[in-house]
Design an enzyme around this catalytic site. Sequence first.
Site, PDB file in Angstrom:
ATOM      1  N   ARG B 322       1.014  -1.282   0.020  1.00  0.00           N
ATOM      2  CA  ARG B 322       0.076   0.187  -0.123  1.00  0.00           C
ATOM      3  C   ARG B 322       0.990   1.175   0.049  1.00  0.00           C
ATOM      4  NH1 ARG B 322      -5.165  -2.068   2.136  1.00  0.00           N
ATOM      5  NH2 ARG B 322      -5.160  -4.189   1.048  1.00  0.00           N
ATOM      6  N   GLU B 324       0.510   4.267   0.661  1.00  0.00           N
ATOM      7  CA  GLU B 324      -0.334   5.321   1.414  1.00  0.00           C
ATOM      8  C   GLU B 324       0.742   5.826   2.307  1.00  0.00           C
ATOM      9  OE1 GLU B 324      -3.585   3.195   3.112  1.00  0.00           O
ATOM     10  OE2 GLU B 324      -4.348   2.954   1.146  1.00  0.00           O
ATOM     11  N   ARG B 330      -1.020   1.839  13.270  1.00  0.00           N
ATOM     12  CA  ARG B 330      -1.793   0.582  12.380  1.00  0.00           C
ATOM     13  C   ARG B 330      -1.437   0.592  10.788  1.00  0.00           C
ATOM     14  NH1 ARG B 330      -8.150   0.829  12.502  1.00  0.00           N
ATOM     15  NH2 ARG B 330      -8.487   2.463  11.271  1.00  0.00           N
ATOM     16  N   HIS B 331      -0.614   1.259  10.322  1.00  0.00           N
ATOM     17  CA  HIS B 331      -0.385   1.308   8.882  1.00  0.00           C
ATOM     18  C   HIS B 331       1.040   0.872   8.617  1.00  0.00           C
ATOM     19  CE1 HIS B 331      -4.298   3.509   8.827  1.00  0.00           C
ATOM     20  NE2 HIS B 331      -4.333   2.958   7.558  1.00  0.00           N
ATOM     21  N   GLU B 476     -10.667  -2.558  12.777  1.00  0.00           N
ATOM     22  CA  GLU B 476     -10.880  -3.300  11.840  1.00  0.00           C
ATOM     23  C   GLU B 476      -9.784  -4.185  11.490  1.00  0.00           C
ATOM     24  OE1 GLU B 476     -10.245  -2.127   7.816  1.00  0.00           O
ATOM     25  OE2 GLU B 476     -10.060  -4.375   7.943  1.00  0.00           O
ATOM     26  N   SER B 479     -11.979  -6.963   5.963  1.00  0.00           N
ATOM     27  CA  SER B 479     -12.957  -6.405   5.085  1.00  0.00           C
ATOM     28  C   SER B 479     -13.528  -7.412   4.117  1.00  0.00           C
ATOM     29  CB  SER B 479     -12.548  -5.082   4.627  1.00  0.00           C
ATOM     30  OG  SER B 479     -13.321  -4.214   4.265  1.00  0.00           O
ATOM     31  N   ARG B 527      -2.114  -6.950  12.110  1.00  0.00           N
ATOM     32  CA  ARG B 527      -3.187  -6.443  12.943  1.00  0.00           C
ATOM     33  C   ARG B 527      -3.884  -7.365  13.903  1.00  0.00           C
ATOM     34  NH1 ARG B 527      -6.903  -1.902   9.703  1.00  0.00           N
ATOM     35  NH2 ARG B 527      -5.025  -0.615   8.944  1.00  0.00           N
TER      36      ARG B 527
END
Lengths: 553, 553
Positions: B322, B324, B330-331, B476, B479, B527
Amino acid sequence: MADAETTNPTQQPPAEAPAAEGADAPKGPSKSELKKRAKEEEKARKAAEKAARQAELEAQKAAAEVDYATEFYGKLPLNQSQSRPRRTRVQIASLTPEMDGQTVLLRARVQTSRAQGSKMVFLNLRQRTDSIQALLTVAPGKVSKQMAKWAAGLQIESIVLAEGIVKKAPEIIKSASVGDVELHLTQLHLISGLETVLPFTVDDANRPEPPETEAEDVQFKRVLLDTRLNNRVVDLRTQTNHAVFRLQHGIGHLFREFLDGQGFTEIHSPKLQGAATESGASVFQVSYFKGKAFLAQSPQLAKQMAIAADFERVYEIGPVFRAEDSNTHRHMTEFIGLDLEMAIEEHYHEVMELLDGLFLHMFRGLRQKYSKEIDAVRKQFPADEFKWREGPEGTLKLSFREAVDLLVEDGVAREDLDDIDTANEKRLGRIVRAKYDTDYYIIDKFPMALRPFYTMPDPEDPTLSNSYDFFMRGEEILSGAQRVHDPKLLEEGMRAKGIDPASMSYYLDAFKLGCPPHGGGGIGLERVLMLFLKLNNIRRASLFPRDPKRLEP
Amino acid sequence: MADAETTNPTQQPPAEAPAAEGADAPKGPSKSELKKRAKEEEKARKAAEKAARQAELEAQKAAAEVDYATEFYGKLPLNQSQSRPRRTRVQIASLTPEMDGQTVLLRARVQTSRAQGSKMVFLNLRQRTDSIQALLTVAPGKVSKQMAKWAAGLQIESIVLAEGIVKKAPEIIKSASVGDVELHLTQLHLISGLETVLPFTVDDANRPEPPETEAEDVQFKRVLLDTRLNNRVVDLRTQTNHAVFRLQHGIGHLFREFLDGQGFTEIHSPKLQGAATESGASVFQVSYFKGKAFLAQSPQLAKQMAIAADFERVYEIGPVFRAEDSNTHRHMTEFIGLDLEMAIEEHYHEVMELLDGLFLHMFRGLRQKYSKEIDAVRKQFPADEFKWREGPEGTLKLSFREAVDLLVEDGVAREDLDDIDTANEKRLGRIVRAKYDTDYYIIDKFPMALRPFYTMPDPEDPTLSNSYDFFMRGEEILSGAQRVHDPKLLEEGMRAKGIDPASMSYYLDAFKLGCPPHGGGGIGLERVLMLFLKLNNIRRASLFPRDPKRLEP
């Protein structure tokens, strides 16, 4: 038909009407003539009324015919989980003659569909590697002619929901994998149809490959394989491919099963690296925010650092990336590495022997638990059964020097054997198979010059190394070694191979902080699968293969 | 020292010599004076000889002392697999009082080393999560003073090969994990020392974290974690981290175990993609020979294509990427996805329920098989035990609407709840824990606007979707959804989200070739690990974490 009439308006001119008009035009009709005509008109009107009534009745009858089966067939609305009746759906493989008379429901592909007259349709329904013959017969109040016609028109590879009664087959149905029963359909609905032309049928894709010859037409084969790979979703539906990927699943499972039993821990190391490690030339570069990163060409450094962190025994299953522009039958730019690394107590042969045990566990497990799948693949890819040595003598282990001697005895010039190239590897495979009756063997003690900088030199002869390759059918499937755990020796090795130690300082630090002697190896998952089954091209062992020319699908 | 003398030549002038020369210069010595001097010189010579003989004797004696233990300690030559005595080496965890009197050999790290006088050294020897006290006592013919001095000087984190006699401990040794025995050393050799300064001790790294408070000093914590991550190889040696990564291994094992039992096939899909799929903005770009490629941000497309290829049920464990620029707790830019996809028979809740069963299997398995590891982690990261609902009522399932209502009841403005942001997610976690006594729950029926284009809309309310998220401790962790398997609807969805269908033609083709209804989900391995153990930062759950600012080690 409407279009045909419009475009050919003059081909069939009305034959009667113009002649009648021509004959009647000059003189008026007589009274009797008028009466006669009125009578005839009345007659015709009555006949027409009768015909209309008849037509109406027939229409009503026809409408009644459609009605009685209309709920039993047709396209289902898009499944958006509107309802959940919780009705059991069965697997074709589970159907047996003992279930004769039972009504079952199943989802399947239409493999073939063939009408016999207007009252009977034969369908071959498929689920993965299993298929069954289904029969639809027109019967009042149950199956209508319209239903049969609709079923006969189903495109192959459509997905249907079929309800039917299991019947013991009068004789074994050879075209189905479950041949001792057939399904007498009572309902047939379309779940998902096709909205494009099928590039080839699954039957075609499942046909046996032409036997490999020395002078094989590579060009022809490549085109075939490319067509498959371009339409991989259809290609993967063959019995062969379902078996191939169950076997791939099996290799991963057996790999972990063995190593879990030997006290290994599974790790996941990052594929994004800050520096181009090992050999910069064959590493993919990634744009990383405002900087750059590189894709790991193996988990080598990470797994060694895990050993320096006292993990003792680790394995990893994950993608490895090679930016090599090699367009051969056995190279891909991305493949799955089965990697392991372990601390050594006394001697690196501890690692080599554990790896040997691992391979034997995988070979035995595949033969014992996946014989059905192996047989399925062999139908399309005929091959000699893969051979390894069981029994007290164990796996054949040759030194590099002994392997060279075997090739020299066979006629290869010794001066060409500083390294053993791919052609000579295959030749050695044939020599070994003939002499030792095995497709699986180990070559130990490679020359230091042929190995990476982190390879431990032999304690007595520094031109040799504590390293080994494992072979299947004359192709390398594992490369491994004892590693250098001394930071000074490691730095020397880096410099000798033109690598700046500063670019790998994190890696070097791991050894400066104390690290036990250790060794390991890396296995190419797809190579093991290809060579065990003799698929002849590694792309067939990869779900969606990647090579310098292929990034899709 | 040589340098200091050279650079300060005048600071300490010779005090005696010039004065003596000045005093003696005018007159010569007398004969008796000369005789006396000669006598004194003779005496001094004899004394010197005697001293020399004495020194020699003492040296011989000292040499003899070294000799008697010299083979019992010292640095071993670099292990290049010179020999293979095949002598069993034991694990500290296997040592028991019943083995009293047995001589054992083991490889371990020196955790601590402490001399008591000149005749006794206490060592704490460590293997992964286990440690034992070892004792070295000077004894004639066995352990020399030199050996004791050498052992006391061993740098901590050195790796040694220790031979000793197992002795029942007179009382439980609290500083060791195996406290009921100690090891009386007979030999101690260095396998691997340190060639750099230890950035912190493993003892320091293993200390309990300060309790989390609402007003936690994030800045201070981040620095600490960065130091650990910069020196990850040492940080990973803590008991806590050995436990964390055994638990990570356990999650993967339990995931596969459950799905293998449910008829799933493990797949490996390519991470190199020809097009930037799903959402172009957060995809890493790769230089691919003369073109470019992109790193897959999930195996979404590949696993759906596997369903269109009739694989029925598939899972994959592999890295996802990712791009991002999120620098949160948490990333990460690379993490391990536990992904699955399966065909649906009737309703997408089949998938949701299977996923629920999967999580319960993992939670139960961790608690049953890894309680020792969970306890070890809790020592450093105190946390409430992770709670889930067992029993007939099953896992708590809320609709998105119900979740919003709970937040509104708790005081959040409804107009802020078109989406539930991270802060409200955590708040919901606290509400649910208080009201339902569970840390694990499912939210179903998310608004369509919040989900990707391939999500199946609800059959009755097109503003809702057949999608769900799973939560642990208010964050979360999964998903998932039913997917659109109809190519027309899929194209519409792409266009609505600004994606050109032509850029994903291979993916679309899969559905044009017939595809069963299906659904699935993706779980973030790290996670689950972080939240089950409450590690508070996802980097602690990754062996070598990657974020926008970290690509090493």
